[in-house]
Write a protein that holds these residues in place. Sequence first.
Motif, short mmCIF file in Angstrom:
data_model
loop_
_atom_site.label_atom_id
_atom_site.label_comp_id
_atom_site.label_asym_id
_atom_site.label_seq_id
_atom_site.Cartn_x
_atom_site.Cartn_y
_atom_site.Cartn_z
N LEU A 134 0.81 -1.22 0.00
CA LEU A 134 0.00 0.00 0.00
C LEU A 134 0.85 1.27 0.00
O LEU A 134 0.43 2.30 -0.53
CB LEU A 134 -0.95 0.00 1.20
CG LEU A 134 -2.03 -1.09 1.18
CD1 LEU A 134 -2.85 -1.04 2.46
CD2 LEU A 134 -2.95 -0.93 -0.03
N VAL A 176 -5.13 4.75 -2.35
CA VAL A 176 -5.13 4.29 -0.96
C VAL A 176 -6.38 4.77 -0.24
O VAL A 176 -7.01 4.04 0.52
CB VAL A 176 -3.87 4.76 -0.23
CG1 VAL A 176 -3.94 4.41 1.26
CG2 VAL A 176 -2.62 4.11 -0.83
N LEU A 222 -9.28 2.63 -1.21
CA LEU A 222 -9.23 1.26 -0.69
C LEU A 222 -9.76 1.16 0.73
O LEU A 222 -10.16 0.09 1.18
CB LEU A 222 -7.79 0.74 -0.74
CG LEU A 222 -7.24 0.39 -2.13
CD1 LEU A 222 -5.77 0.01 -2.03
CD2 LEU A 222 -8.04 -0.75 -2.75
N ARG A 223 -9.78 2.26 1.44
CA ARG A 223 -10.24 2.20 2.83
C ARG A 223 -11.71 1.83 2.94
O ARG A 223 -12.15 1.39 4.00
CB ARG A 223 -9.99 3.54 3.52
CG ARG A 223 -10.90 4.66 3.07
CD ARG A 223 -10.55 5.96 3.77
NE ARG A 223 -11.51 6.99 3.40
CZ ARG A 223 -12.08 7.82 4.25
NH1 ARG A 223 -11.76 7.76 5.53
NH2 ARG A 223 -12.93 8.73 3.84
N TRP A 228 -9.45 -2.01 6.58
CA TRP A 228 -8.52 -1.06 6.00
C TRP A 228 -8.95 0.39 6.23
O TRP A 228 -8.30 1.32 5.75
CB TRP A 228 -8.41 -1.29 4.49
CG TRP A 228 -7.83 -2.62 4.11
CD1 TRP A 228 -7.51 -3.65 4.94
CD2 TRP A 228 -7.53 -3.04 2.79
NE1 TRP A 228 -7.02 -4.70 4.22
CE2 TRP A 228 -7.01 -4.36 2.88
CE3 TRP A 228 -7.62 -2.47 1.54
CZ2 TRP A 228 -6.61 -5.09 1.78
CZ3 TRP A 228 -7.23 -3.19 0.43
CH2 TRP A 228 -6.72 -4.49 0.56
N ILE A 283 -6.34 3.00 7.43
CA ILE A 283 -5.05 3.12 6.75
C ILE A 283 -4.63 4.56 6.51
O ILE A 283 -3.54 4.97 6.91
CB ILE A 283 -5.06 2.34 5.41
CG1 ILE A 283 -5.15 0.84 5.69
CG2 ILE A 283 -3.81 2.65 4.60
CD1 ILE A 283 -5.28 0.01 4.44
N HIS A 330 4.40 6.13 3.45
CA HIS A 330 3.89 6.39 2.10
C HIS A 330 4.51 7.66 1.52
O HIS A 330 4.89 7.71 0.34
CB HIS A 330 2.36 6.52 2.16
CG HIS A 330 1.72 6.66 0.82
ND1 HIS A 330 1.62 7.88 0.18
CD2 HIS A 330 1.18 5.74 -0.02
CE1 HIS A 330 1.02 7.70 -0.98
NE2 HIS A 330 0.75 6.42 -1.13
#
Length: 390
Positions: free
Chosen positions: A31, A39, A42-43, A49, A52, A62
Amino acid sequence: MDNPNHCIRNTNPENEGGRDGIPSDVLADILTRLPAKLVTRLRVVNKLWEGIPKNSSFIEAHLEHAKKYANPFLLLSEEDSSITFINTDTWEKTSMVINGHDGKFILPNSCCDGLVCLTNKDDRSMILNPTTRECFMIPEPPIRTNILELGFDSSSKVYKVLRVSNPKKDENYIWEILTVGDTLWRPVGTTTGEDIFIGGIYVKGIVYWAVYKEGEISLLFFDFKEERLSSASAGTCKPLRSDGFEQLLEVRGNLGMAITREDITIYSPDDEEYQLMEIWVMGDGINNWSKECSLAVPAELYFEVLFLKGKKILLHNKIDNGLYYYDLENHRLGPKEFDLPHLQCCTPCVESLVTLKDRFSPMDLVLVRSGGVGGVQGMHGDGIDVNGAD
């Protein structure tokens, strides 16, 4: 500091890996390599997740990966109060509008951890994360500023805003610092109005300017940790040349200078005239410099260096307002990649998940919406892009 794996660990005791059996540390590493916008989307795919983008260690990892490997995007301010950013991989252009503000914004020459300070025509200042669309008004009375820069204090782990103003319109400029989240500006020094500042490049907790005064050039720099203003003369800063200085820039995490050598002319076999441009990088001290590379550019064009990645340099030609890549392996200028919408400076900015939400009041939040040019249509209330997440 939080463990970045904690926010993505599967809670099933029979499976200590992530989703589909992927170990949580492997998943965290994957990630950190993804674009920040992906990102944030995707949570909402899995509740495991959801935390994140909010985990401090993950955000830091990141960011460091993006600084090292990803091409920065370019940030531009439009006349209609919108902010445009250009993806330098795909050349896709996206715009955003900051609600309640009219007119063109003034942008800095560089960003700090993916955050930029903006100033509007009414002299109101704000901090924007162009990636997450999170924007906060700096809670202070409007004041006409000559310089506004954001920096990070690595010792106290806080962001600070530096401003230079001339409220009495006399010969002295007032330098002040504000810790993000506070309301009190602290004086840190003064300079005379005769100084001409070029640059404003933030690197590793320090912002640098080239300063011209009475025909002499020097380097001025402000340390956000020490809250101290210092300078270095051309004699102690090897690349500085009063007859050929071009610009300051960030080069692979260090301060750099791009210098056009007006004393050197190169001719091709076809008798075409080229200018030599040198890029120097500062080492562990202001008097420790080494030449990074040299490039030959057509003499009739006027280039500024935007950034270096790998063996390529992105150049902005201020004559035709085009963006070009220069190949350092072949020492050749490539074809025009992109036409900027109008003549202006570009601010290279890295994708980032850094948030300042815990340092501001909800009343300071400024809504940001898509400007309609390839922009994001769906927005979450906290400013995180969730387009396509439903």
